[in-house]
Design a protein around this motif. Structure first.
Motif, PDB file in Angstrom:
ATOM      1  N   ASP A 191      15.485   7.907  -9.079  1.00 50.28           N
ATOM      2  CA  ASP A 191      14.099   8.313  -8.832  1.00 50.28           C
ATOM      3  C   ASP A 191      13.530   9.223  -9.898  1.00 50.28           C
ATOM      4  O   ASP A 191      12.355   9.565  -9.866  1.00 50.28           O
TER       5      ASP A 191
ATOM      6  N   VAL B 205      10.010   4.029 -16.664  1.00 50.26           N
ATOM      7  CA  VAL B 205       9.823   2.909 -17.591  1.00 50.26           C
ATOM      8  C   VAL B 205       8.332   2.780 -17.870  1.00 50.26           C
ATOM      9  O   VAL B 205       7.516   2.774 -16.947  1.00 50.26           O
ATOM     10  N   ASP B 206       7.984   2.714 -19.134  1.00 55.44           N
ATOM     11  CA  ASP B 206       6.583   2.540 -19.519  1.00 55.44           C
ATOM     12  C   ASP B 206       6.465   1.257 -20.316  1.00 55.44           C
ATOM     13  O   ASP B 206       7.258   1.017 -21.220  1.00 55.44           O
ATOM     14  N   ALA B 207       5.487   0.446 -19.981  1.00 56.31           N
ATOM     15  CA  ALA B 207       5.378  -0.833 -20.670  1.00 56.31           C
ATOM     16  C   ALA B 207       3.940  -1.134 -21.032  1.00 56.31           C
ATOM     17  O   ALA B 207       3.021  -0.793 -20.293  1.00 56.31           O
TER      18      ALA B 207
ATOM     19  N   ILE C 165      14.845   0.202 -12.465  1.00 49.10           N
ATOM     20  CA  ILE C 165      14.949   1.659 -12.423  1.00 49.10           C
ATOM     21  C   ILE C 165      15.966   1.999 -11.342  1.00 49.10           C
ATOM     22  O   ILE C 165      15.785   1.654 -10.177  1.00 49.10           O
TER      23      ILE C 165
ATOM     24  N   ILE D 220       8.752  -4.431 -13.052  1.00 45.30           N
ATOM     25  CA  ILE D 220       9.549  -3.216 -13.021  1.00 45.30           C
ATOM     26  C   ILE D 220       9.883  -2.964 -11.556  1.00 45.30           C
ATOM     27  O   ILE D 220       8.999  -3.016 -10.703  1.00 45.30           O
TER      28      ILE D 220
ATOM     29  N   ASN E  99       5.530  -9.093 -16.800  1.00 46.57           N
ATOM     30  CA  ASN E  99       6.170  -7.790 -16.815  1.00 46.57           C
ATOM     31  C   ASN E  99       6.527  -7.425 -15.380  1.00 46.57           C
ATOM     32  O   ASN E  99       5.666  -7.463 -14.504  1.00 46.57           O
TER      33      ASN E  99
ATOM     34  N   VAL F  40      -4.668  -5.654 -22.487  1.00 39.54           N
ATOM     35  CA  VAL F  40      -3.950  -4.434 -22.839  1.00 39.54           C
ATOM     36  C   VAL F  40      -3.570  -3.673 -21.569  1.00 39.54           C
ATOM     37  O   VAL F  40      -4.252  -2.745 -21.156  1.00 39.54           O
ATOM     38  N   PRO F  41      -2.502  -4.087 -20.925  1.00 41.30           N
ATOM     39  CA  PRO F  41      -2.108  -3.374 -19.713  1.00 41.30           C
ATOM     40  C   PRO F  41      -1.142  -2.227 -20.021  1.00 41.30           C
ATOM     41  O   PRO F  41      -0.329  -2.331 -20.937  1.00 41.30           O
ATOM     42  N   TYR F  42      -1.250  -1.166 -19.270  1.00 39.99           N
ATOM     43  CA  TYR F  42      -0.317  -0.047 -19.384  1.00 39.99           C
ATOM     44  C   TYR F  42       0.390   0.063 -18.038  1.00 39.99           C
ATOM     45  O   TYR F  42      -0.277   0.103 -17.009  1.00 39.99           O
ATOM     46  N   ILE F  43       1.704   0.122 -18.062  1.00 42.32           N
ATOM     47  CA  ILE F  43       2.453   0.260 -16.814  1.00 42.32           C
ATOM     48  C   ILE F  43       3.377   1.460 -16.950  1.00 42.32           C
ATOM     49  O   ILE F  43       4.168   1.523 -17.888  1.00 42.32           O
ATOM     50  N   GLU F  44       3.257   2.393 -16.057  1.00 44.01           N
ATOM     51  CA  GLU F  44       4.114   3.585 -16.104  1.00 44.01           C
ATOM     52  C   GLU F  44       4.784   3.739 -14.752  1.00 44.01           C
ATOM     53  O   GLU F  44       4.142   4.083 -13.772  1.00 44.01           O
ATOM     54  N   ALA F  45       6.092   3.474 -14.700  1.00 43.04           N
ATOM     55  CA  ALA F  45       6.805   3.552 -13.433  1.00 43.04           C
ATOM     56  C   ALA F  45       7.729   4.756 -13.454  1.00 43.04           C
ATOM     57  O   ALA F  45       8.554   4.879 -14.349  1.00 43.04           O
ATOM     58  N   ARG F  46       7.544   5.644 -12.506  1.00 43.68           N
ATOM     59  CA  ARG F  46       8.325   6.885 -12.542  1.00 43.68           C
ATOM     60  C   ARG F  46       9.194   7.102 -11.314  1.00 43.68           C
ATOM     61  O   ARG F  46       9.505   8.229 -10.978  1.00 43.68           O
ATOM     62  N   ASN F  47       9.541   6.050 -10.603  1.00 38.33           N
ATOM     63  CA  ASN F  47      10.547   6.240  -9.565  1.00 38.33           C
ATOM     64  C   ASN F  47      11.276   4.929  -9.312  1.00 38.33           C
ATOM     65  O   ASN F  47      10.830   3.867  -9.745  1.00 38.33           O
ATOM     66  N   GLY F  48      12.378   5.027  -8.647  1.00 38.06           N
ATOM     67  CA  GLY F  48      13.247   3.856  -8.496  1.00 38.06           C
ATOM     68  C   GLY F  48      13.009   3.051  -7.246  1.00 38.06           C
ATOM     69  O   GLY F  48      13.797   2.197  -6.897  1.00 38.06           O
ATOM     70  N   HIS F  49      11.924   3.311  -6.559  1.00 38.82           N
ATOM     71  CA  HIS F  49      11.666   2.554  -5.330  1.00 38.82           C
ATOM     72  C   HIS F  49      10.306   1.874  -5.340  1.00 38.82           C
ATOM     73  O   HIS F  49       9.654   1.758  -4.313  1.00 38.82           O
ATOM     74  N   SER F  50       9.855   1.463  -6.497  1.00 35.37           N
ATOM     75  CA  SER F  50       8.568   0.779  -6.566  1.00 35.37           C
ATOM     76  C   SER F  50       8.785  -0.593  -7.186  1.00 35.37           C
ATOM     77  O   SER F  50       9.754  -0.807  -7.896  1.00 35.37           O
ATOM     78  N   VAL F  51       7.856  -1.454  -6.938  1.00 38.10           N
ATOM     79  CA  VAL F  51       7.928  -2.772  -7.555  1.00 38.10           C
ATOM     80  C   VAL F  51       6.588  -3.060  -8.224  1.00 38.10           C
ATOM     81  O   VAL F  51       5.543  -3.012  -7.573  1.00 38.10           O
ATOM     82  N   PHE F  52       6.630  -3.325  -9.495  1.00 36.60           N
ATOM     83  CA  PHE F  52       5.411  -3.640 -10.242  1.00 36.60           C
ATOM     84  C   PHE F  52       5.555  -5.025 -10.853  1.00 36.60           C
ATOM     85  O   PHE F  52       6.530  -5.313 -11.521  1.00 36.60           O
ATOM     86  N   GLU F  53       4.565  -5.840 -10.633  1.00 36.29           N
ATOM     87  CA  GLU F  53       4.591  -7.160 -11.244  1.00 36.29           C
ATOM     88  C   GLU F  53       3.299  -7.371 -12.007  1.00 36.29           C
ATOM     89  O   GLU F  53       2.229  -7.020 -11.516  1.00 36.29           O
ATOM     90  N   HIS F  54       3.425  -7.943 -13.158  1.00 37.40           N
ATOM     91  CA  HIS F  54       2.240  -8.168 -13.975  1.00 37.40           C
ATOM     92  C   HIS F  54       2.368  -9.510 -14.672  1.00 37.40           C
ATOM     93  O   HIS F  54       3.410  -9.810 -15.231  1.00 37.40           O
TER      94      HIS F  54
END
Lengths: 489, 343
Positions: B260, B264-266, B257, B285, B283, A413-427
């Motif tokens: 700024d 996105v919430d996943a 995204i 982002i 996933n 149960v992962p939660y990912i919350e990205a709030r800016n346009g200069h990050s990279v999240f991989e899961h």
């Protein structure tokens, strides 16, 4: 291969839970139950100053208003918080003393657990062998802390929390509760009110701690809860590696362990925190007994370029509820979380991490391996979030679950919350079972089924084991194998 | 605890809130201060829908009321339209579809906002018979101030195939939820989604697939692009119940995204109670790759165009999985229009 061979031998030789013995030690208890009077009793027993008592009472009052959380994927009968001893200590020991004064019975317990409390015993080894400073916590008090003098020579403070409150109140007042606030959550709040002991570490600026620090927790008394509190402060440019181990006797009742660990990192500091958790998991057949392990662990990377690494091997406890977290506040700070959670019998584990990216260019890495067998369930629950200011944040998460048998469960149960346009999240996450082909191959080569399982599982968790300090890695490997004993076929 | 109940009773406490785990990123209770009046009957003509000309039969709801009787023995391609035509009013609609065994249905579903600031709640029940094949394409074009909740409950019989693609541009608050009861038994599910959000729009795509039996396949791919202060939400849950062995389930969610202030919430969840399974989710982002933009500019493509091109290609992967040719063309043009590119 030597380690694998050793694992296999150990599996064959050991019983299911080798630390399940109880020791007859004269102990002193606070009356059962929880009230303001008990909080005052604990505080008085430890000879604490008024500010500490006020802090505890404030926490207790807040706790009364909180509700027990129910969101975790675990189920257990309601906990009766009035049916537990909140303070149990070996008689006439008010705090850590020199080794000679420690009750020989207690020393015997630690000897049986294989924990080196005698400094010379450690030194007697081969020259250059790694040394460990140990803080041994027995039920509610710290009984002994080793190597204090040698550590003090380089300015490192390593002592029990009670002692720190007496000797270094300015540090404790500044940092205690600054990472995990009193009312952070239900169990942290309870801990704040009734915490008994734990370790306190302060590494001064620029100092690299000369040896591994470790705490060993032992629950011994019946019907008692253990509420330890650990605070580690790494000042600018400091480094330390900290190990934590724990065991408890086998009993039919459930016992509560609600700890809080706070790590504070200033600029360029680094802390490596490793846990091998082996509380009594309850009876594998009936699920009776075992420890409820509800722990709040959090690291606050306040300084720029600071780095924290959590490594955990969770094999014990009837129920685990634990999310070691990193608050990445400092610019360029980084957090790592490596976890192996093994559940068997009727164990339930809901564990994971939180990576909270607040500063620019912060990085985090999560590698979580869950193994479920028997009738157990194991859940990875994690949060990765990036604040609008955390530009350039990066996260990589990998969760793999391995299922052994038809009656276990594995959840992600992962939660990912990205709030800016200069990050990279991989899961990425996978769930699979132990491959029949691989098992067959191993058995064909002459390994027994259990040996083959141990071998394959060790391969599955290798990424995480490699992060553990050497001695711990060997122990952890054995533990993983032992926990899965009898889970196939 | 639904929007429909709250609309019916006027009781705001019936609205899901941030404290409800499944609605933590789509808070309705915190947003809605009062329930607007019920939508009146609307008898005027409504503009043609996005899938105009593709379907032989049309089922039309305007302001929550069904306009003409359902076409009986509907053909293979059916347009299902939900039109909101009156500003500042609320309506709810429910519809059930039964797909007979061994038949084929292409359902071209559209949610069309032809007024501002309405509340709409649509509940669909879709039962897919043994060996039947359904492709559901959902195009949601809401007004920027609308609040819209679409919930579909899909029951599959053994051997059935259910393919779905949801395309949305968001609303003030919007939730598109699909729950699939998957029997295993060689039934095959594909659940795809696209969101392209700008301004202050919000879109939530939630899916729950419950595998109840052996030998089931699920494949999911959702991609989204958010710009300005928009917020995209993806919640995917795959449940494999005890005994549902040989399940093969894969889920992917990828988002770009572009600003700024966008978010996105996943939450891609796997709940597995059987051991002989292969389940995975991925996933990612992030932002557009600077190197790709540099490459395009080097080749003489202006930056704005390079960005649009890369974004469109990113979403295109999902659109291309639509099987119905006409619908795929509509979807491609729709995505291009959302990204400000004429097709």
């Amino acid at each position: 291969m030597a380690a694998v061979k050793q694992t296999i031998e150990t599996v064959a030789a050991l019983e299911k839970y080798e630390h399940g013995f109880t020791s007859q030690i004269d102990q002193e208890f606070a009356p059962k139950g929880l009230s303001e009077d008990i909080v005052r009793f604990i505080s008085a027993k430890k000879g604490e100053p008024q500010w500490m008592l006020d802090w505890r009472l404030d926490a207790y009052r807040r706790w009364l208003e909180l509700e027990e959380p129910t969101w975790a994927k675990v189920s257990h009968p309601p906990i009766d918080y009035q049916d537990t001893y909140y303070y149990a200590a070996p008689k006439e020991k008010t705090g850590p003393k020199s080794l000679d004064e420690v009750d020989p019975e207690i020393l015997a317990v630690y000897a049986k657990l294989g924990i080196p409390l005698k400094e010379q015993a450690v030194l007697a080894g081969v020259e250059g062998a790694p040394r460990y400073a140990v803080d041994a916590v027995f039920d509610s008090v710290s009984v002994v802390t080793t190597f204090k003098k040698e550590l003090a020579a380089v300015g490192v403070i390593f002592c029990s929390m009670s002692e720190a409150i007496r000797e270094h109140p300015e540090l404790v007042r500044q940092y205690l509760g600054s990472v995990v606030p009193t009312s952070d959550n239900y169990f942290a709040c309870l801990n704040s009110a009734v915490f008994s002991d734990g370790s306190f570490v302060y590494i001064p600026p620029g100092v690299r701690c000369p040896m591994e620090l470790s705490t060993y927790f032992r629950i011994n008394a019946k019907d008692s809860g253990q509420f330890e509190r650990t605070l580690i402060i790494a000042d600018k440019g400091a480094y330390c590696s900290y190990l934590e181990g724990c065991t408890a006797p086998m009993r039919d009742e459930n016992q509560l362990h609600a700890a809080v660990v706070e790590l504070v990192l200033l600029d360029d500091a680094e802390i490596k925190y490793s846990t091998v958790q082996n509380w009594y998991p309850g009876d594998p057949e009936t699920g009776k007994g075992g420890i409820y392990n509800f722990v709040t662990k959090r690291a606050d990377c306040r300084g720029d370029r600071s780095k924290v690494s959590w490594t955990q091997v969770e094999t014990g406890s009837a129920i685990t509820w634990k999310y070691p977290s990193c608050v990445l506040r400092g610019e360029g700070s980084s957090g790592e979380f490596y976890s192996i959670a093994v559940t068997n019998g009727h164990q339930q584990a809901d564990t994971g991490t939180k990576m909270i990216h607040l500063g620019a260019n912060t990085r985090s890495r999560i590698v979580a391996k869950g193994i479920s067998a028997g009738k157990s369930s194991s859940t990875y629950r994690g949060l990765v979030s990036a604040h609008p200011k955390a530009k350039g944040a990066r996260n990589f998460t990998q969760c793999d679950s391995l299922l052994i048998g038809k009656t276990c469960a594995a959840h992600t149960v992962p939660y990912i919350e990205a709030r800016n346009g200069h990050s990279v999240f991989e899961h990425e996450a996978t769930t699979t079972r132990l491959s029949d082909d691989q098992l067959f191959y191993c058995q064909q080569r002459g390994l027994s089924q259990e040996e083959a399982v141990a071998l394959l599982v060790n391969g599955f968790v290798k990424d995480v084991l490699q992060q553990l300090p050497m001695e711990f890695a060997v122990e952890a490997q054995k533990l993983v194998a032992i926990s899965l004993e009898g889970s196939v076929g | 605890m639904t929007l429909a109940t709250a609309l019916k009773t006027g009781d705001l406490t019936q609205l899901p809130s941030r404290r409800d785990e499944d609605w933590r990123w789509t808070d309705l209770r915190g947003l809605i201060r009062q329930v607007p009046p019920a939508s009146p009957a609307f008898d005027d003509d409504v503009a043609a829908g996005p899938f105009d000309g593709l379907a032989a039969d049309e089922i039309l709801f305007v302001n929550g009321r069904q306009r003409h009787a359902a076409a009986s023995g509907a053909g293979e391609v059916v347009a299902l339209r939900f039109v909101s035509a009156t500003e500042g009013t609320a309506h709810a609609a429910a519809y059930a579809i039964v797909v007979e065994p061994d038949t084929t249905l292409v359902l071209l579903e559209s949610h069309e906002g032809q007024a501002g600031g309405y509340f709409s709640d649509v509940t669909l029940d879709i039962a897919v018979g043994e060996g039947a094949r359904v492709e559901r394409i959902v195009l949601v074009d809401d007004d920027a101030e609308a609040i819209d909740v679409v919930t579909a409950e899909v029951d599959l019989a053994p051997g059935a195939t259910f393919n779905q693609t949801v395309l949305t541009a968001g609303a003030r608050r919007q939730r598109i939820e699909t729950r699939v009861n998957h029997p295993g038994a060689h039934a095959n599910v594909r659940l795809d989604g696209v969101y392209a959000l700008a301004a202050q729009r919000h879109a939530d795509q939630t899916t729950i697939v419950t595998h109840g039996g052996v030998d089931g396949v699920t494949s999911q791919l959702t991609k989204g692009v958010v710009d300005d202060q928009a917020r995209g939400v993806f919640q995917g849950r795959i449940v494999v119940q005890p005994g549902a062995d040989q399940t093969d389930a894969r889920m992917g969610h990828h988002a770009l995204i572009l600003s700024d202030k966008a978010e996105v919430d996943a939450k891609p969840e796997l709940l597995i109670f059987a051991d002989d399974v292969a389940c995975a989710h991925g996933n990612t982002i992030g932002a557009l790759d600077d190197e790709q933009i540099f490459y395009a500019r080097q080749r003489g493509i202006p930056e704005a165009e390079a960005r649009a091109m890369l974004t469109q290609a990113f979403l295109g992967e999902v659109v291309e999985r639509i099987e119905h040719e006409g619908a795929r063309a509509v979807a491609t043009a729709w995505v291009a229009a959302r990204l400000g590119r004429a097709e």
